[in-house]
Design a protein around this motif. Structure first.
Motif, PDB file in Angstrom:
ATOM      1  N   ALA A 159       0.825  -1.149   0.334  1.00 31.32           N
ATOM      2  CA  ALA A 159      -0.183   0.175  -0.325  1.00 31.32           C
ATOM      3  C   ALA A 159       1.228   1.049   0.088  1.00 31.32           C
ATOM      4  N   THR A 160       1.844   1.065  -1.045  1.00 35.10           N
ATOM      5  CA  THR A 160       2.664   2.250  -1.062  1.00 35.10           C
ATOM      6  C   THR A 160       2.156   3.758  -1.210  1.00 35.10           C
ATOM      7  N   ARG A 161       1.109   3.443  -1.657  1.00 33.72           N
ATOM      8  CA  ARG A 161       0.297   5.292  -2.090  1.00 33.72           C
ATOM      9  C   ARG A 161      -0.075   6.026  -0.780  1.00 33.72           C
ATOM     10  N   THR A 162      -0.978   4.706   0.242  1.00 36.77           N
ATOM     11  CA  THR A 162      -1.297   4.791   1.054  1.00 36.77           C
ATOM     12  C   THR A 162      -0.641   5.278   2.323  1.00 36.77           C
ATOM     13  N   VAL A 163       0.269   4.716   2.321  1.00 35.68           N
ATOM     14  CA  VAL A 163       1.654   5.140   2.821  1.00 35.68           C
ATOM     15  C   VAL A 163       1.463   6.171   3.286  1.00 35.68           C
ATOM     16  N   TYR A 164       2.678   6.540   2.172  1.00 41.03           N
ATOM     17  CA  TYR A 164       3.637   8.076   1.801  1.00 41.03           C
ATOM     18  C   TYR A 164       2.963   8.938   1.365  1.00 41.03           C
ATOM     19  N   ALA A 165       0.730   9.202   1.096  1.00 45.02           N
ATOM     20  CA  ALA A 165       0.116   9.935   0.890  1.00 45.02           C
ATOM     21  C   ALA A 165      -0.998   9.668   1.692  1.00 45.02           C
ATOM     22  N   PRO A 166      -1.021   9.644   3.032  1.00 45.27           N
ATOM     23  CA  PRO A 166      -2.561   8.567   3.762  1.00 45.27           C
ATOM     24  C   PRO A 166      -3.330   9.862   3.290  1.00 45.27           C
ATOM     25  N   GLU A 167      -3.584  10.707   3.375  1.00 46.35           N
ATOM     26  CA  GLU A 167      -4.705  12.119   2.968  1.00 46.35           C
ATOM     27  C   GLU A 167      -5.429  11.926   1.510  1.00 46.35           C
ATOM     28  N   ALA A 168      -4.178  11.436   1.085  1.00 40.74           N
ATOM     29  CA  ALA A 168      -4.994  11.393  -0.831  1.00 40.74           C
ATOM     30  C   ALA A 168      -5.184  10.459  -1.672  1.00 40.74           C
ATOM     31  N   TRP A 169      -4.854   9.139  -1.392  1.00 39.77           N
ATOM     32  CA  TRP A 169      -4.676   7.776  -0.470  1.00 39.77           C
ATOM     33  C   TRP A 169      -5.892   6.851   0.327  1.00 39.77           C
ATOM     34  N   PRO A 170      -6.498   7.069   1.294  1.00 43.60           N
ATOM     35  CA  PRO A 170      -6.706   6.641   2.242  1.00 43.60           C
ATOM     36  C   PRO A 170      -7.343   5.403   1.778  1.00 43.60           C
ATOM     37  N   LEU A 171      -7.085   4.309   2.842  1.00 45.25           N
ATOM     38  CA  LEU A 171      -7.372   2.824   2.350  1.00 45.25           C
ATOM     39  C   LEU A 171      -8.528   2.438   3.475  1.00 45.25           C
ATOM     40  N   ARG A 172      -9.717   1.939   3.340  1.00 48.07           N
ATOM     41  CA  ARG A 172     -10.439   0.998   4.662  1.00 48.07           C
ATOM     42  C   ARG A 172      -9.734  -0.253   5.198  1.00 48.07           C
ATOM     43  N   VAL A 173      -9.896  -0.254   7.289  1.00 45.91           N
ATOM     44  CA  VAL A 173      -9.507  -1.456   7.398  1.00 45.91           C
ATOM     45  C   VAL A 173     -10.824  -2.249   8.194  1.00 45.91           C
ATOM     46  N   LEU A 174     -11.128  -3.310   7.628  1.00 50.45           N
ATOM     47  CA  LEU A 174     -11.581  -4.250   8.476  1.00 50.45           C
ATOM     48  C   LEU A 174     -11.507  -5.602   9.341  1.00 50.45           C
ATOM     49  N   ALA A 175     -11.845  -5.440  10.404  1.00 52.83           N
ATOM     50  CA  ALA A 175     -11.090  -6.545  11.414  1.00 52.83           C
ATOM     51  C   ALA A 175     -12.234  -7.743  11.262  1.00 52.83           C
ATOM     52  N   TYR A 176     -11.493  -8.641  11.259  1.00 51.42           N
ATOM     53  CA  TYR A 176     -12.088 -10.190  11.577  1.00 51.42           C
ATOM     54  C   TYR A 176     -10.546 -10.379  12.872  1.00 51.42           C
ATOM     55  N   ASP A 177     -11.907 -11.652  13.219  1.00 47.80           N
ATOM     56  CA  ASP A 177     -11.253 -12.330  14.637  1.00 47.80           C
ATOM     57  C   ASP A 177      -9.682 -14.089  13.597  1.00 47.80           C
ATOM     58  N   SER A 178      -9.051 -14.206  14.648  1.00 43.71           N
ATOM     59  CA  SER A 178      -8.448 -15.192  14.023  1.00 43.71           C
ATOM     60  C   SER A 178      -8.996 -16.218  13.095  1.00 43.71           C
ATOM     61  N   GLY A 179      -9.887 -16.717  13.214  1.00 42.86           N
ATOM     62  CA  GLY A 179     -10.665 -17.752  12.729  1.00 42.86           C
ATOM     63  C   GLY A 179     -12.130 -16.907  11.098  1.00 42.86           C
ATOM     64  N   GLY A 180     -11.111 -15.431  10.883  1.00 43.36           N
ATOM     65  CA  GLY A 180     -11.654 -15.139   9.293  1.00 43.36           C
ATOM     66  C   GLY A 180     -12.885 -14.540   9.935  1.00 43.36           C
ATOM     67  N   ARG A 181     -14.024 -14.574  11.700  1.00 44.63           N
ATOM     68  CA  ARG A 181     -15.224 -14.422  11.260  1.00 44.63           C
ATOM     69  C   ARG A 181     -14.530 -12.398  11.643  1.00 44.63           C
ATOM     70  N   PRO A 182     -15.634 -11.306  10.765  1.00 38.01           N
ATOM     71  CA  PRO A 182     -15.846 -10.185  11.397  1.00 38.01           C
ATOM     72  C   PRO A 182     -16.234  -9.665  13.522  1.00 38.01           C
ATOM     73  N   ARG A 183     -14.856  -8.942  12.844  1.00 42.90           N
ATOM     74  CA  ARG A 183     -14.389  -8.639  15.068  1.00 42.90           C
ATOM     75  C   ARG A 183     -15.829  -8.155  15.518  1.00 42.90           C
ATOM     76  N   THR A 184     -16.382  -8.278  16.896  1.00 42.69           N
ATOM     77  CA  THR A 184     -16.740  -7.603  17.736  1.00 42.69           C
ATOM     78  C   THR A 184     -15.874  -7.515  18.781  1.00 42.69           C
ATOM     79  N   GLY A 185     -16.935  -6.101  19.530  1.00 37.90           N
ATOM     80  CA  GLY A 185     -16.489  -5.883  20.481  1.00 37.90           C
ATOM     81  C   GLY A 185     -16.780  -4.457  20.629  1.00 37.90           C
ATOM     82  N   GLU A 186     -15.690  -3.800  21.802  1.00 42.32           N
ATOM     83  CA  GLU A 186     -16.091  -2.055  21.654  1.00 42.32           C
ATOM     84  C   GLU A 186     -14.779  -1.704  20.448  1.00 42.32           C
TER      85      GLU A 186
END
Length: 445
Positions: free
Chosen positions: A316-343
């Motif tokens: 993700a070179t562009r995002t790391v060096y220019a995060p404002e221009a190239w924002p990316l979403r990050v989605l969280a999953y648990d170790s089994g690959g299920r959507p992570r829940t919690g606070e």
């Protein structure tokens, strides 16, 4: 829905061992999504014109042979900008007649090869046109030939990607003194020039500005044809550059919206007198790629939770060096690959490279990540994992296509996710070889 297919693919990548401690980064491509985008593109233009349209995928967006083959099966050609990209397009079986060569720095050898194969060429400047003069005189060619012009209509929100500025390096700058007259004269003197090319769009460029650039090229084509006294220019290459929404799963703007805007603002473009070429790339692939990475460690620093993953600047070179221009979403999953829940907790999602700025996301609100969890980075199907940056000699990740087969009515079973290899993960031996391993003694003899 694409998001549900993504969730299924994340879970399956863990269950099937595609993502593991041994392979902590993988890239996924949703083949159904890619096919759907290709169909949306072709149908959008078919809805506004009966003229022939070649949709030439911009190979730079995803230089992967299986991707090019998939798009070829969907009816697309290829726009290439280097000998390497041309080699990839040919390996994918894309015929010369459906290939377009664009580059601001074509060598005589590149031009000679393109003309020998019958590939369309857009000359970037008048010096290149002089080279074409000599080559066309030396040997007949079936290549459609044209000139790229810069309409100089202005920049979008990302300056480095804006190709139609007053000082852009691309094309003949139409508003410079004498330039427009020189372009018209070039067509008068060369009856074999039958195309005109412009490219205004890119990420950060609004549709109205894209349409304005196309309108300028159309007006020039009309002027040239009037001056010549016949329809010498028979094809307009209008480039690509439809922007992508990196903030949600929405595919917006759409090809249909852009085609309708062009029909409203440049109606003569679609009246049948001109064939068309498009060169879309990012918009065809971005939404259908997802990076997956395991969380190796979690820590806090200054009270800020940090999840250290195996995906960062190398993918993700562009995002790391220019995060404002190239924002990316990050989605969280648990170790089994299920959507992570919690606070939900504000935390940083870091990459593995040895510099402080190697962050996929800073201060992002997510369910608190734990070692062994999985982070998914959607919208990365174009320009991300296909353009490896070898910082710290981190290996290129494997790329895998996936399909999801839903159970039939009344089956009561689960959806089945099948993976196919698009590109193998890079090995350590390959890293050593690329770093001159065969020449270890070259500097000490």
């Amino acid at each position: 829905m694409a998001s549900s297919r993504r969730d299924l693919a994340v879970r399956a990548s863990v269950d099937q061992g595609l993502l593991s401690a041994a392979e902590p980064v993988v890239a996924l491509l949703d083949t159904a999504g890619i096919r759907a985008s290709a169909a949306a593109l072709t149908s959008a233009f078919a809805a506004v014109t009966d003229a022939p349209v070649l949709h030439a995928f911009a190979v730079k967006a995803a230089p992967l042979v299986p991707v090019l083959r998939l798009l070829r099966e969907a009816g697309l050609g290829a726009e290439v900008a280097s000998p390497g990209e041309l080699a990839l397009a040919r390996a994918a079986g894309i015929p010369a007649a459906d290939t377009v060569l664009d580059s601001p720095a074509k060598t005589p050898a590149e031009l000679r090869q393109a003309l020998a194969l019958g590939i369309a060429v857009n000359a970037d400047n008048l010096q290149e046109l002089a080279r074409l003069d000599a080559l066309v005189a030396a040997a007949p060619t079936s290549s459609p030939l044209g000139i790229r012009v810069n309409p100089q209509v202005g920049a979008g929100s990302i300056g480095a990607l804006s190709t139609a500025t007053a000082t852009s390096k691309f094309g003949v700058a139409l508003r410079d003194e004498g330039a427009r007259k020189a372009v018209v004269q070039a067509y008068l003197e060369r009856p074999w020039l039958t195309r005109l090319h412009t490219h205004t769009g890119s990420q950060g460029v609004p549709l109205a500005l894209m349409a304005e650039g196309v309108g300028e090229a159309y007006a020039l084509a009309e002027e040239i044809n009037r001056t010549v006294g016949r329809q010498q220019i028979d094809t307009l290459d209008i480039g690509g550059g439809l922007p992508v929404d990196f903030h949600s799963d929405e595919e917006t703007p759409t090809y249909a919206e852009y085609a309708r805007l062009l029909a409203d603002t440049v109606p003569g473009l679609f009246d049948g007198r001109y064939g068309l070429v498009t060169e879309f790339g990012r918009s065809l692939l971005a939404k259908h790629g997802t990076l997956l990475a395991r969380v190796e460690y979690t820590k806090t620093s200054g009270g800020r939770p940090i999840a250290v993953t195996h995906a960062g600047v190398q993918v993700a070179t562009r995002t790391v060096y220019a995060p404002e221009a190239w924002p990316l979403r990050v989605l969280a999953y648990d170790s089994g690959g299920r959507p992570r829940t919690g606070e939900v907790t504000v935390q940083d999602v870091a990459g593995p490279a040895c510099f402080a700025g190697d962050l996929l996301a800073a201060g992002r609100a997510l369910p608190l990540l734990h070692p062994g969890d999985v982070v998914a980075v959607p919208d990365t199907g174009a320009y991300f994992f296909a353009h490896h940056y070898a910082y710290n000699s981190l290996p290129r990740p494997g790329v895998h296509g996936f399909t999801v087969t839903e159970p039939g009515d009344g089956d009561g079973g689960d959806a089945v996710v099948a993976f196919t290899t698009v590109r193998e993960a890079q090995t350590l031996a390959e890293i050593v070889a690329e770093a001159g391993g065969a020449h270890a003694d070259a500097l000490v003899r």
